[in-house]
Write an enzyme that holds these catalytic residues in place. Structure first.
Site, short mmCIF file in Angstrom:
data_model
loop_
_atom_site.label_atom_id
_atom_site.label_comp_id
_atom_site.label_asym_id
_atom_site.label_seq_id
_atom_site.Cartn_x
_atom_site.Cartn_y
_atom_site.Cartn_z
N ASN A 177 -1.54 2.39 5.66
CA ASN A 177 -0.69 1.30 5.17
C ASN A 177 -0.26 0.52 6.39
O ASN A 177 0.32 1.08 7.31
CB ASN A 177 0.52 1.89 4.43
N GLY A 178 -0.55 -0.78 6.41
CA GLY A 178 -0.16 -1.60 7.56
C GLY A 178 -1.31 -2.49 7.98
O GLY A 178 -2.28 -2.67 7.25
N GLU A 207 6.84 -15.87 -10.60
CA GLU A 207 6.13 -14.69 -10.13
C GLU A 207 5.61 -13.80 -11.25
O GLU A 207 4.63 -13.10 -11.08
CB GLU A 207 6.96 -13.87 -9.14
N HIS A 226 15.06 -38.51 -5.73
CA HIS A 226 14.54 -38.89 -4.41
C HIS A 226 13.07 -38.56 -4.26
O HIS A 226 12.56 -38.50 -3.14
CB HIS A 226 15.37 -38.22 -3.31
N CYS A 268 0.86 -1.17 0.00
CA CYS A 268 0.00 0.00 0.00
C CYS A 268 0.90 1.23 0.00
O CYS A 268 1.95 1.25 0.64
CB CYS A 268 -0.95 0.09 1.18
N GLU A 307 16.54 -18.59 -7.51
CA GLU A 307 16.15 -17.25 -7.95
C GLU A 307 15.49 -17.31 -9.34
O GLU A 307 14.50 -16.62 -9.60
CB GLU A 307 17.39 -16.32 -7.96
N TRP A 333 -2.86 -2.75 -1.57
CA TRP A 333 -2.59 -4.18 -1.69
C TRP A 333 -3.38 -4.81 -0.57
O TRP A 333 -3.07 -4.65 0.60
CB TRP A 333 -1.09 -4.47 -1.52
N LYS A 385 11.72 -16.03 -10.22
CA LYS A 385 11.47 -15.00 -11.23
C LYS A 385 10.44 -15.48 -12.25
O LYS A 385 9.52 -14.77 -12.60
CB LYS A 385 12.80 -14.67 -11.93
N ARG A 410 3.74 -0.49 -4.87
CA ARG A 410 3.49 -0.99 -3.53
C ARG A 410 2.15 -1.73 -3.41
O ARG A 410 1.84 -2.29 -2.36
CB ARG A 410 3.49 0.18 -2.53
N LYS A 415 5.57 -4.60 -4.40
CA LYS A 415 6.96 -4.42 -3.98
C LYS A 415 6.94 -3.83 -2.58
O LYS A 415 5.95 -3.25 -2.17
CB LYS A 415 7.66 -3.46 -4.95
C1 F6R Z 1 10.90 -11.06 -5.97
C2 F6R Z 1 11.03 -10.00 -4.99
C3 F6R Z 1 10.74 -10.32 -3.57
C4 F6R Z 1 11.66 -9.50 -2.65
C5 F6R Z 1 11.26 -9.73 -1.19
C6 F6R Z 1 12.19 -9.01 -0.23
O1 F6R Z 1 11.24 -10.62 -7.24
O2 F6R Z 1 11.32 -8.88 -5.32
O3 F6R Z 1 10.87 -11.68 -3.32
O4 F6R Z 1 12.98 -9.87 -2.86
O5 F6R Z 1 9.95 -9.28 -0.98
O6 F6R Z 1 12.23 -7.65 -0.47
P1 F6R Z 1 13.41 -6.74 0.05
O7 F6R Z 1 14.65 -7.16 -0.63
O8 F6R Z 1 12.98 -5.35 -0.28
O9 F6R Z 1 13.49 -6.98 1.54
#
Ligand code: F6R
Length: 602
Positions: free
Chosen positions: A100-101, A486, A502, A2, A479, A74, A483, A27, A597
């Site tokens: 936000n929270g 997601e 296994h 948010c 990773e 969000w 990627k 966000r 994010k």
């Molecule tokens: C995936 C991604 C998330 C962040 C995670 C941690 O592409 O971006 O998995 O890596 O939410 O975020 P930070 O690094 O900001 O603590």
């Protein structure tokens, strides 16, 4: 999660709010809204489900408003609907609030104080705004005191912006655990979750600490603690280049950020370059790190995946035992710690609630900590003993790319500095190898067409996929799988190649894509054996290998770099695989469904 923004004073309030929300859309983006007031008793609420673009369609930009708050959501409590979108209002509509929270005790507060109030949403936020009105009416308080009274009873995380339409010359704000800043201007003041939101109207910001009450007018900023004492705090200049926020000719931020990686790596080399061929880090931090007997890396998501590469670098180069932990698990299930632990928090945003919760625990125990982050002044940076900045520039795409490679680069330089400080001989020249990595990244980025063609032929229809590898290649697979899943919604899992037989090999069907990473001879030979095993069961296999261990028929061959740094180049191919798959499927690459994010709720 948010994003909130607020504005009071001279200027086009609606424009500042909506522009700010557009910059905060990373966000959260399931619904958005603004509330503006033009004079006593005259306010206007606009809310819409979906993106800011949808909100923009319904906002009246001509209204002569002087104060307002905005929110991009969000969802945590209640579905993404217009009813649940912020701002929320008290039942008389006198108060409008953005949040936000997460308010943890909202049900209890509702039962205790608001059993007679009819609520119109399923959100915890509506309880907060209802409480403000409740305390104002039942206890005869002023708006400020009713707000303060409410802050004293709510528990959880919050960044709040409040407008009282009976007094539209004031904007109120407060925070606890969630990020919020004050921005100062000539004849106006703003609040925002992130300076990026309002950087085009001001670059002067003031930090807000947890549990402070903020009163803004067009000319004044008053910060008080809950005891009613005024707090003096100087402002700082946010170093954000507004042009960094522009995606230019790129169709998506993700591709721009993938392309920026060689430049970020070179910038890091420059920023941490010391005299006499050594990397330079704060002496105090180096001393504390060298005195520790074990490093604990704590992080989430992509940062957690980078942590595994960091572990390998710290152990192999500097010979410091290192563990990697998921932040969301760490704070609630602390491992048995060594005598002199040192904690490294990896976090692009510096605001991730799970990581912050773990840092709070570490601080309670009085252990030294380092935050490696992309955001100067972020919460985790302020609260850790030391900070190292990634200098990657704003990362806006939800899928993290350049922050991952920047984190690994920084840990490689730090591991090399620790190695040198401990007097161990270098097995390679880190600076030279990292420069080479930057060039090789560029050569991979020049092969986009080839990567895209392979995807079009192999990944467009599949429902699931696997990445496999051993040791460093396995960590990169983690990773790579994150990627791909997601942003393309293909169910993708990473497996240590040796583990397949296994159990997981049971999932391989005719045509299942299995992508193997092979960067090193010894383990690579075993991985290739595993590739044959899945191929024999119908898998559609591809191999991404490093030149010195490549074999005929490998799909992508990457020029050789030092094995310890291979993740920095291997991952670039997998980032492009994810990008072009999502693009080919017609998805919004930068804003994948259900995600946001900067995850500021636990
Ligand atoms: C995936 C991604 C998330 C962040 C995670 C941690 O592409 O971006 O998995 O890596 O939410 O975020 P930070 O690094 O900001 O603590």
């Amino acid at each position: 999660m948010c994003g909130i923004v607020g504005f009071i004073g001279h200027g086009n309030v609606q424009e500042v709010l909506v522009n700010g929300l557009e910059k905060l859309e990373y966000r959260g983006y399931d619904s958005a809204g603004i509330y503006v007031a033009e004079e006593k008793g005259k306010g206007h609420l606009f809310k819409e489900v979906g993106r800011i673009a949808a909100l923009k369609e319904i906002v009246d930009f001509e209204l002569p408003a002087t104060v307002g708050v905005g929110h991009t959501r969000w969802a945590t409590h209640g579905a993404a609907s217009q009813q649940n979108a912020h701002p929320h209002q008290s039942s008389s509509t006198r108060f409008s609030l953005v949040h936000n929270g997460v308010i943890e005790n909202y049900q209890q507060l509702q039962a205790e104080y608001l059993s007679d109030v009819v609520l119109s949403s399923e959100t915890d936020t509506e309880i907060v705004v209802a409480l403000i009105e409740y305390f104002l009416v039942t206890e005869g308080l002023t708006t400020k005191d009713a707000f303060k009274r409410t802050l004293e009873v709510i528990e959880g995380s919050y960044a709040l912006g409040l407008v009282d339409v009976e007094n539209p010359t004031v904007l109120y704000a407060a925070k606890n655990k969630s990020p919020l800043l004050i921005g100062r201007g000539e004849g106006f003041n703003v609040i925002a979750s992130d300076a990026m939101a309002t950087i085009d109207v001001t670059s002067e910001y003031v930090e807000i600490k947890d549990k402070e009450l903020i009163t803004l007018t067009q000319d004044a900023v008053i910060i008080e603690n809950f005891a009613g004492e005024t707090v003096e705090r100087s402002s700082y200049v946010a170093e954000i280049d507004a042009s960094d926020l522009d995606k230019g000719a790129y169709p998506f931020y993700m591709l721009k950020e993938v392309d920026e990686q060689p430049a970020v790596l070179r910038r890091l080399l420059q920023n941490y370059q010391g005299d006499d061929q050594q990397f330079a880090f704060e002496a105090d931090m180096m001393k504390t790190l060298l005195a520790s007997d074990r490093v604990y890396i704590v992080a989430c998501g992509t940062s957690y995946n980078a942590g595994w590469i960091g572990r390998s670098l710290f152990e192999k180069l500097a010979k410091i035992p290192t563990e990697v932990h998921l932040a969301s698990e760490f704070a609630y299930d602390l491992p048995l710690l060594s005598e002199k632990p040192f904690f490294v928090f990896l976090t692009q945003s510096g605001e991730t609630a799970d990581s912050r919760q773990a840092l709070v625990k570490v601080n309670e125990l009085n252990y030294p900590s380092l935050t490696i982050t992309n955001v100067k002044g972020s919460t985790l940076s302020r609260e850790a003993s030391f900070t190292l900045l990634l200098h990657a520039g704003p990362e806006i795409a939800v899928a993290s790319t350049k922050a991952y490679t920047a984190q690994i680069t920084l840990m490689a330089m730090l591991a090399d500095a620790l190695r040198a400080a401990k007097g161990f001989e270098a097995s390679f020249d880190m600076e030279r190898e990292l420069s080479l990595v930057a060039s090789i990244m560029e050569s991979i980025l020049a092969e986009k067409a080839e990567i895209k063609a392979w995807i079009d032929a192999n990944l467009m229809e599949t429902r699931n996929a696997f990445y496999i590898g051993r040791t460093l290649d396995y960590y990169v697979s983690m990773e790579a799988a994150l990627k791909l899943k997601e942003i393309s919604y293909i169910q993708t899992e990473a497996f240590a190649a040796g583990e397949l037989k296994h159990g997981t090999i049971a999932l391989i069907e005719e045509g299942t894509p299995v992508i193997a990473l092979v960067s090193e001879e010894t383990v690579g030979a075993h991985t290739r054996g595993n590739v044959e095993e899945v191929k024999a069961r119908g898998a559609n296999t591809i191999v991404i290998s490093m030149q010195d261990v490549a074999r005929e028929g490998d799909t992508f061959v990457i020029p050789k770099v030092e094995t310890a740094l291979s993740p920095l180049v291997m991952v670039v191919v997998t980032q492009l695989l994810a990008y072009y798959t999502a693009l080919g499927r017609g998805l919004d690459v930068d804003k994948p469904r259900n995600l946001a994010k900067s995850v500021t709720v636990e």
